[in-house]
Design a protein around this motif. Structure first.
Motif, mmCIF file in Angstrom:
data_model
loop_
_atom_site.group_PDB
_atom_site.id
_atom_site.type_symbol
_atom_site.label_atom_id
_atom_site.label_comp_id
_atom_site.label_asym_id
_atom_site.label_seq_id
_atom_site.Cartn_x
_atom_site.Cartn_y
_atom_site.Cartn_z
ATOM 1 N N TYR A 433 4.529 5.520 3.056
ATOM 2 C CA TYR A 433 5.155 6.318 1.963
ATOM 3 C C TYR A 433 5.628 5.429 0.822
ATOM 4 O O TYR A 433 5.608 5.937 -0.338
ATOM 5 N N THR A 434 5.912 4.463 0.951
ATOM 6 C CA THR A 434 6.709 3.764 -0.221
ATOM 7 C C THR A 434 5.734 3.105 -0.921
ATOM 8 O O THR A 434 5.759 3.446 -2.284
ATOM 9 N N GLN A 437 4.286 6.228 -2.740
ATOM 10 C CA GLN A 437 5.106 6.669 -3.829
ATOM 11 C C GLN A 437 4.954 5.661 -5.155
ATOM 12 O O GLN A 437 4.479 6.231 -6.211
ATOM 13 N N LYS A 441 3.261 6.992 -8.934
ATOM 14 C CA LYS A 441 4.076 6.676 -9.908
ATOM 15 C C LYS A 441 3.145 6.077 -11.261
ATOM 16 O O LYS A 441 3.279 6.486 -12.135
ATOM 17 N N SER A 465 3.652 13.576 -5.171
ATOM 18 C CA SER A 465 4.553 12.750 -5.350
ATOM 19 C C SER A 465 6.040 13.354 -5.169
ATOM 20 O O SER A 465 6.967 12.575 -4.369
ATOM 21 N N ARG A 466 6.057 14.564 -5.054
ATOM 22 C CA ARG A 466 7.302 15.509 -4.926
ATOM 23 C C ARG A 466 7.401 15.510 -3.168
ATOM 24 O O ARG A 466 8.633 15.363 -2.532
ATOM 25 N N ILE A 468 5.816 13.395 -0.917
ATOM 26 C CA ILE A 468 6.320 12.105 -0.467
ATOM 27 C C ILE A 468 7.727 11.751 -0.665
ATOM 28 O O ILE A 468 8.184 11.255 0.225
ATOM 29 N N ALA A 469 8.334 12.095 -1.605
ATOM 30 C CA ALA A 469 9.603 11.699 -2.039
ATOM 31 C C ALA A 469 10.591 12.187 -0.787
ATOM 32 O O ALA A 469 11.616 11.676 -0.442
#
Ligand SMILES: [Zn+2]
Length: 479
Positions: A433-434, A437, A441, A465-466, A468-469
């Motif tokens: 996930y990092t 993300q 971005k 993106s939200r 995954i955050a």
């Protein structure tokens, strides 16, 4: 010692829920996906998966596979380039298979016997029970211990560097299945594999293969023997089963298996000398060996010559291979796929495009689809590729390689934003996930710098993106 009596015994229900075990399995899988030895070879995955799905269906029929596990586990085959002979069931339904195992077995039935044994460790919840015994350890620690044990099984030095002192002892002592668990996995696995229609002789001959390696004390190339010692009880059980079997000659080597074993052999050892040896062996085959054996050697030589970028030689050997498989539809299909692979490697994707027209219709299997997608993207038909891959991904959202191919198809059309998003989804599929993300971005930065963009695409990127955050926050809380 106080707690010793509270440990779950064989046959008891496991303490750990299927979804908790799946989370541990996901942590382990995420690390394996990042390992350079992890390999998603569509042809070999398809072959092993075909056996695995038949075994799972049989386990379901026999009531060995509960609906709860069926639903919560990943049920995914994870291939490793490692040349040593090993297969390992991991928490959460992940099944690790070394290419060395595929290369050494003589038939689909032998491979099925090992997979059925490992499947039974999963369905009988042996893994859950081992982990429940680690009750005081958090899931993070258990995942680290299993990864350490895995590293140690391939390279003793690397393993001991990762885990030190008492922890290493703990792994050796506690994360091994008990003798009773091994016997249970033999018994249940034997039933499952015969139910699935595999030849029970495959179970016997695989056992003999292991016994032979054991006699030569070859546990270095057979780490499977270290985790599965051939105890006198297991051998006696095996002999009892064998006596009930009709005495028939061992199954003949099939062309398809010979090719799959050859492929595993080449992909697990791409050192130039080994590739050269494979080419020489194919070029010098004797007509007196069986056709299947010749087919295997020729397949290996074509693949090896392609890896060496010796394309004229590869095409020559390919012609000989084609002639041998003419009357066997399944074998001819594998040879055709190899031909497309060869054409793509040689930079001549026109051959690959023919996949969709010469008798196949639309590509129907994953290996066909992926080769077709590469050939079509290279010949300027990326729009059609993107559409087809989107359909595939709607039913296989966790297929990282499909996302990567979709990303390439978007890039070929100049759709940079969509290409970055598909790339991000490939990381999501590999549970990283990092990295995902970071890609989302990058897409948002591109939107800002370019001003005018596709608003639908931009809104999908913001939403993903939200999401995954939030997954990353959840992950940070798990210990
Ligand atoms: Zn076992």
């Amino acid at each position: 010692m106080l707690y010793a009596q509270q440990l779950p015994a064989l046959g008891d229900g496991a303490d750990m829920s299927a979804s908790a075990e799946r989370r541990i399995g996901d942590r382990i899988a995420r690390e394996i996906y990042r390992d350079p030895d992890y390999i998603d070879d569509p042809v070999l995955v398809d072959y092993v998966q075909g056996i695995w799905l038949r075994l799972m269906a049989a386990a379901r029929t026999r009531g060995e596979l509960s609906p709860e596990l069926d639903e919560h586990y990943a049920w995914e085959i994870v291939l490793d380039r490692d040349r040593s002979v090993n297969a390992f069931a991991l928490p959460g339904g992940y099944m690790g298979v070394n290419l060395g195992l595929i290369a050494v077995v003589s038939s689909e039935d032998e491979l099925a016997s090992v997979l059925a044994h490992e499947l039974s460790h999963i369905t009988q919840r042996h893994i859950s029970r081992l982990m429940a015994q680690q009750g005081s350890q958090g899931p993070l620690m258990i995942a680290a211990m299993i990864l350490g044990a895995l590293a140690m099984s391939r390279d003793p030095q690397a393993g001991s560097a990762m885990i030190v002192g008492s922890q290493a002892v703990a792994i050796q002592g506690q994360l091994n299945f008990s003798r009773d668990m091994e016997r249970e996995a033999d018994r249940v696995g034997y039933g499952v594999m015969t139910q699935a229609g595999f030849d029970p002789q495959g179970f016997v001959s695989m056992f003999e293969k292991l016994q032979q390696a054991n006699r030569f004390n070859d546990t270095g190339s057979f780490p499977y023997l270290r985790s599965h010692p051939l105890t006198s009880e297991r051998i006696a059980d095996m002999q009892a089963r064998q006596q009930l079997l009709p005495q028939v000659a061992p199954a003949e080597l099939t062309m398809v298996h010979a090719m799959m074993a050859a492929r595993a052999r080449v992909l697990s050892n791409t050192a130039v000398d080994s590739l050269r040896a494979a080419v020489a062996e194919g070029a010098g085959i004797q007509a007196r060996s069986s056709t299947a054996r010749q087919v295997g050697l020729l397949y290996a030589s074509v693949l090896a010559a392609a890896k060496l970028r010796e394309f004229p030689q590869a095409k020559l050997l390919y012609g000989r291979l084609q002639a041998l498989v003419r009357d066997n539809a399944k074998a001819a299909q594998q040879v055709r796929l190899l031909g497309v692979e060869l054409a793509l490697a040689a930079g001549d994707p026109r051959l690959g495009k023919d996949l969709s027209v010469s008798g196949l219709g639309a590509p129907s299997t994953r290996p066909e689809l992926f080769l077709w997608a590469q050939a079509m993207t290279l010949t300027g038909q990326a729009v059609q590729v993107a559409q087809t891959l989107q359909t595939w991904l709607a039913s296989h959202p966790h297929d990282a390689q499909a996302w990567q191919l979709l990303s390439a198809a978007y890039a070929a059309q100049g759709q940079r934003l969509s290409a970055i998003r598909a790339d991000a989804e490939a990381y999501v599929a590999r549970l990283d996930y990092t990295a995902a993300q970071n890609r989302f971005k990058a897409a948002q930065d591109l939107i800002r710098s370019e001003g005018s963009v596709d608003h639908i695409e931009a809104s999908i990127i913001d939403t993903r993106s939200r999401q995954i955050a939030s997954l990353l926050r959840e992950q940070a809380l798990e210990r």
